[in-house]
Design an enzyme around this catalytic site. Sequence first.
Site, PDB file in Angstrom:
ATOM      1  N   SER A  37      13.010   6.606  13.464  1.00 42.63           N
ATOM      2  CA  SER A  37      11.863   6.276  14.308  1.00 42.63           C
ATOM      3  C   SER A  37      12.376   6.013  15.715  1.00 42.63           C
ATOM      4  O   SER A  37      12.955   4.969  15.975  1.00 42.63           O
ATOM      5  CB  SER A  37      11.167   5.019  13.773  1.00 42.63           C
ATOM      6  OG  SER A  37      10.553   5.322  12.545  1.00 42.63           O
ATOM      7  N   LEU A  38      12.186   6.980  16.582  1.00 42.83           N
ATOM      8  CA  LEU A  38      12.740   6.874  17.936  1.00 42.83           C
ATOM      9  C   LEU A  38      11.723   6.231  18.888  1.00 42.83           C
ATOM     10  O   LEU A  38      11.967   5.175  19.447  1.00 42.83           O
ATOM     11  CB  LEU A  38      13.145   8.265  18.421  1.00 42.83           C
ATOM     12  CG  LEU A  38      14.119   8.304  19.590  1.00 42.83           C
ATOM     13  CD1 LEU A  38      15.487   7.812  19.161  1.00 42.83           C
ATOM     14  CD2 LEU A  38      14.238   9.735  20.135  1.00 42.83           C
ATOM     15  N   HIS A  39      10.614   6.914  19.087  1.00 40.45           N
ATOM     16  CA  HIS A  39       9.448   6.410  19.819  1.00 40.45           C
ATOM     17  C   HIS A  39       9.632   6.119  21.307  1.00 40.45           C
ATOM     18  O   HIS A  39       8.652   5.822  21.988  1.00 40.45           O
ATOM     19  CB  HIS A  39       8.855   5.168  19.144  1.00 40.45           C
ATOM     20  CG  HIS A  39       8.533   5.353  17.694  1.00 40.45           C
ATOM     21  ND1 HIS A  39       8.067   6.539  17.194  1.00 40.45           N
ATOM     22  CD2 HIS A  39       8.621   4.516  16.638  1.00 40.45           C
ATOM     23  CE1 HIS A  39       7.883   6.423  15.877  1.00 40.45           C
ATOM     24  NE2 HIS A  39       8.227   5.207  15.518  1.00 40.45           N
ATOM     25  N   CYS A  60       0.961   5.175   7.777  1.00 40.35           N
ATOM     26  CA  CYS A  60       1.894   4.116   7.466  1.00 40.35           C
ATOM     27  C   CYS A  60       1.932   3.179   8.665  1.00 40.35           C
ATOM     28  O   CYS A  60       1.780   3.606   9.792  1.00 40.35           O
ATOM     29  CB  CYS A  60       3.266   4.715   7.249  1.00 40.35           C
ATOM     30  SG  CYS A  60       3.203   6.069   6.086  1.00 40.35           S
ATOM     31  N   GLY A  63       7.703  -1.720   5.638  1.00 38.90           N
ATOM     32  CA  GLY A  63       9.077  -2.188   5.469  1.00 38.90           C
ATOM     33  C   GLY A  63      10.141  -1.285   6.054  1.00 38.90           C
ATOM     34  O   GLY A  63       9.874  -0.149   6.452  1.00 38.90           O
ATOM     35  N   GLU A  64      11.337  -1.829   6.120  1.00 40.68           N
ATOM     36  CA  GLU A  64      12.488  -1.079   6.634  1.00 40.68           C
ATOM     37  C   GLU A  64      13.415  -0.787   5.442  1.00 40.68           C
ATOM     38  O   GLU A  64      14.104  -1.680   4.946  1.00 40.68           O
ATOM     39  CB  GLU A  64      13.193  -1.923   7.707  1.00 40.68           C
ATOM     40  CG  GLU A  64      14.534  -1.397   8.155  1.00 40.68           C
ATOM     41  CD  GLU A  64      14.587   0.096   8.487  1.00 40.68           C
ATOM     42  OE1 GLU A  64      13.748   0.590   9.253  1.00 40.68           O
ATOM     43  OE2 GLU A  64      15.478   0.784   7.941  1.00 40.68           O
ATOM     44  N   CYS A  89       3.835   8.396   0.066  1.00 41.35           N
ATOM     45  CA  CYS A  89       4.502   7.574   1.067  1.00 41.35           C
ATOM     46  C   CYS A  89       4.601   6.163   0.487  1.00 41.35           C
ATOM     47  O   CYS A  89       3.579   5.535   0.198  1.00 41.35           O
ATOM     48  CB  CYS A  89       3.648   7.610   2.335  1.00 41.35           C
ATOM     49  SG  CYS A  89       4.249   6.546   3.627  1.00 41.35           S
ATOM     50  N   CYS A 110       7.403  -6.599   7.010  1.00 44.10           N
ATOM     51  CA  CYS A 110       8.569  -5.976   7.644  1.00 44.10           C
ATOM     52  C   CYS A 110       9.108  -6.933   8.703  1.00 44.10           C
ATOM     53  O   CYS A 110       8.338  -7.541   9.440  1.00 44.10           O
ATOM     54  CB  CYS A 110       8.153  -4.657   8.295  1.00 44.10           C
ATOM     55  SG  CYS A 110       9.532  -3.766   9.048  1.00 44.10           S
ATOM     56  N   GLU A 144       0.823  -1.202   0.000  1.00 45.14           N
ATOM     57  CA  GLU A 144       0.000   0.000   0.000  1.00 45.14           C
ATOM     58  C   GLU A 144       0.853   1.246   0.000  1.00 45.14           C
ATOM     59  O   GLU A 144       1.946   1.275   0.560  1.00 45.14           O
ATOM     60  CB  GLU A 144      -0.939  -0.029   1.205  1.00 45.14           C
ATOM     61  CG  GLU A 144      -1.878  -1.212   1.074  1.00 45.14           C
ATOM     62  CD  GLU A 144      -3.089  -1.132   1.964  1.00 45.14           C
ATOM     63  OE1 GLU A 144      -3.411  -0.046   2.465  1.00 45.14           O
ATOM     64  OE2 GLU A 144      -3.713  -2.183   2.148  1.00 45.14           O
ATOM     65  N   ASN A 201      -2.036   6.117  15.410  1.00 46.49           N
ATOM     66  CA  ASN A 201      -3.266   5.607  14.803  1.00 46.49           C
ATOM     67  C   ASN A 201      -3.538   4.237  15.384  1.00 46.49           C
ATOM     68  O   ASN A 201      -2.702   3.344  15.248  1.00 46.49           O
ATOM     69  CB  ASN A 201      -3.112   5.512  13.281  1.00 46.49           C
ATOM     70  CG  ASN A 201      -3.211   6.877  12.645  1.00 46.49           C
ATOM     71  OD1 ASN A 201      -4.282   7.453  12.529  1.00 46.49           O
ATOM     72  ND2 ASN A 201      -2.070   7.420  12.284  1.00 46.49           N
ATOM     73  N   CYS A 254       7.956  -4.136  15.375  1.00 46.67           N
ATOM     74  CA  CYS A 254       7.682  -3.123  16.398  1.00 46.67           C
ATOM     75  C   CYS A 254       6.293  -3.405  16.987  1.00 46.67           C
ATOM     76  O   CYS A 254       5.355  -3.714  16.242  1.00 46.67           O
ATOM     77  CB  CYS A 254       7.716  -1.721  15.794  1.00 46.67           C
ATOM     78  SG  CYS A 254       9.326  -1.293  15.100  1.00 46.67           S
ATOM     79  N   SER A 286      12.984   6.939   6.173  1.00 51.14           N
ATOM     80  CA  SER A 286      12.803   6.742   7.612  1.00 51.14           C
ATOM     81  C   SER A 286      13.285   5.346   7.999  1.00 51.14           C
ATOM     82  O   SER A 286      12.954   4.363   7.343  1.00 51.14           O
ATOM     83  CB  SER A 286      11.312   6.894   7.936  1.00 51.14           C
ATOM     84  OG  SER A 286      11.073   6.602   9.288  1.00 51.14           O
ATOM     85  N   CYS A 338       3.126  -1.548  15.580  1.00 53.07           N
ATOM     86  CA  CYS A 338       2.983  -1.367  14.130  1.00 53.07           C
ATOM     87  C   CYS A 338       2.290  -2.564  13.479  1.00 53.07           C
ATOM     88  O   CYS A 338       2.677  -3.719  13.703  1.00 53.07           O
ATOM     89  CB  CYS A 338       4.362  -1.150  13.510  1.00 53.07           C
ATOM     90  SG  CYS A 338       4.323  -1.034  11.713  1.00 53.07           S
TER      91      CYS A 338
HETATM   92  N1  SAH Z   1      10.688   0.994   9.022  1.00 51.06           N
HETATM   93  C1  SAH Z   1      10.811   2.404   8.875  1.00 51.06           C
HETATM   94  C2  SAH Z   1       9.750   3.061   7.993  1.00 51.06           C
HETATM   95  C3  SAH Z   1       8.310   2.601   8.075  1.00 51.06           C
HETATM   96  S1  SAH Z   1       7.149   3.158   9.272  1.00 51.06           S
HETATM   97  C4  SAH Z   1      10.856   3.051  10.218  1.00 51.06           C
HETATM   98  O1  SAH Z   1      10.691   2.372  11.216  1.00 51.06           O
HETATM   99  O2  SAH Z   1      11.100   4.250  10.290  1.00 51.06           O
HETATM  100  C5  SAH Z   1       6.926   4.878   9.203  1.00 51.06           C
HETATM  101  C6  SAH Z   1       6.630   5.470  10.590  1.00 51.06           C
HETATM  102  O3  SAH Z   1       5.279   5.193  11.047  1.00 51.06           O
HETATM  103  C7  SAH Z   1       7.552   4.923  11.654  1.00 51.06           C
HETATM  104  O4  SAH Z   1       8.017   5.954  12.465  1.00 51.06           O
HETATM  105  C8  SAH Z   1       6.610   3.993  12.424  1.00 51.06           C
HETATM  106  O5  SAH Z   1       7.104   3.726  13.690  1.00 51.06           O
HETATM  107  C9  SAH Z   1       5.320   4.763  12.406  1.00 51.06           C
HETATM  108  N2  SAH Z   1       4.115   3.985  12.736  1.00 51.06           N
HETATM  109  C10 SAH Z   1       3.934   2.649  12.705  1.00 51.06           C
HETATM  110  N3  SAH Z   1       2.691   2.329  13.095  1.00 51.06           N
HETATM  111  C11 SAH Z   1       2.049   3.485  13.367  1.00 51.06           C
HETATM  112  C12 SAH Z   1       0.738   3.803  13.808  1.00 51.06           C
HETATM  113  N4  SAH Z   1      -0.162   2.866  14.017  1.00 51.06           N
HETATM  114  N5  SAH Z   1       0.437   5.105  14.000  1.00 51.06           N
HETATM  115  C13 SAH Z   1       1.351   6.075  13.754  1.00 51.06           C
HETATM  116  N6  SAH Z   1       2.596   5.840  13.326  1.00 51.06           N
HETATM  117  C14 SAH Z   1       2.951   4.551  13.143  1.00 51.06           C
END
Ligand code: SAH
Length: 338
Positions: free
Chosen positions: A211-213, A328, A156-157, A95, A102, A81, A287, A106, A188, A109
């Site tokens: 992607s720190l989080h 995403c 994906g990464e 995007c 992937c 997608e 989300n 995480c 990213s 995700c």
């Molecule tokens: N693998 C890469 C790129 C893909 S995800 C990465 O980790 O950066 C793109 C971004 O969306 C990442 O920061 C991911 O952590 C975030 N993401 C994943 N699920 C999400 C969700 N349900 N709501 C908001 N952001 C989300």
Amino acid sequence: MDITKLEKILENKPKYRLKQANEAVFKNFISDWNEATFFTKDLRDKLNKECPLDIKADILVAKDKNSIKAKIKLFDGLEIESVLMRHADGRNTVCVSSQVGCPMNCAFCATGKMGFVRNLTASEILEQVIFFDRYIKNLKFKIKNYVTNVTFMGMGEPFLNYDNVMQSIKILNNKDFFNIGARSISVSTCGIVEGIKKFSEEGLQLNLAISLHAPSDKLRTELMPVNKTYSLKNILKSVDEYIKKTKRKVMFEYVLIKNVNDSDECAVQLAKLMRKKLYFVNLILYNKTGSFEPSETKRVGAFKKLLEKENINFVQRYRFGDDIKAACGQFATESKKA
Ligand code: SAH
């Protein structure tokens, strides 16, 4: 459209023929080789047969019409997608996904739940942008721009599919083809240190996002298993080296998840990590997928206040296409439902 096949078919023709073909596909966004009238009918038929241009996809348009999601069917039946986001200032961002599924898993995700299926080829990455360029080309009402920005923030990464991602970026950036500026292309990563290092050596003005989080190894490892391999310290060290080499700003994505990473303590810890000149934080509203919940508005406000107090550069990502689950990382669950 398979770039390698196209090159093979045209390999015995004069060089400019391939250039013409590439321009037709990547600049004029033709969807049938019969539109390439500079080729003989025989060649057009051969190309339509062996290197077809059609892209099979279902689309879902958000109520506000500003985000459009495409579920694209690949040659082997797998689906990915991609999302087009139309911004008020005229930019059109796509995007893109870099892998089917992937491997990073995480916790928050949806794509991670699907597991890893395979890498996308450069052509399959480009196909996602082409799809939306054709979509824009065929709109009944004319809009000013084609796709102006591309972010590798879909499934994906990207740094685990480094070569194909870079090949696609070079074509996106090529003046004779898509002509999308490097500064309008963002990649990213969840923090693959070798990828960050290679990326710093590309010599292109691309954008890097991490992607720190989570602001501590303990919490980050709970949310992102990759943190066991690449700790925060190692990631930030490679980011600093990247900045030293490229002088580019780096964006840190921080998705706010209720009662998980949105406490005052997390904000203060995050501020400590982010107090560097070319760092900036992108706060993302979570989300909902699975068992996690987005942070409440009041909590988001308090979190932001603390960052402000600490003089941290941050932005809050505008929310696109809630109703089409355009975020995403929500891709996988949505495709299963559809
Ligand atoms: N693998 C890469 C790129 C893909 S995800 C990465 O980790 O950066 C793109 C971004 O969306 C990442 O920061 C991911 O952590 C975030 N993401 C994943 N699920 C999400 C969700 N349900 N709501 C908001 N952001 C989300």
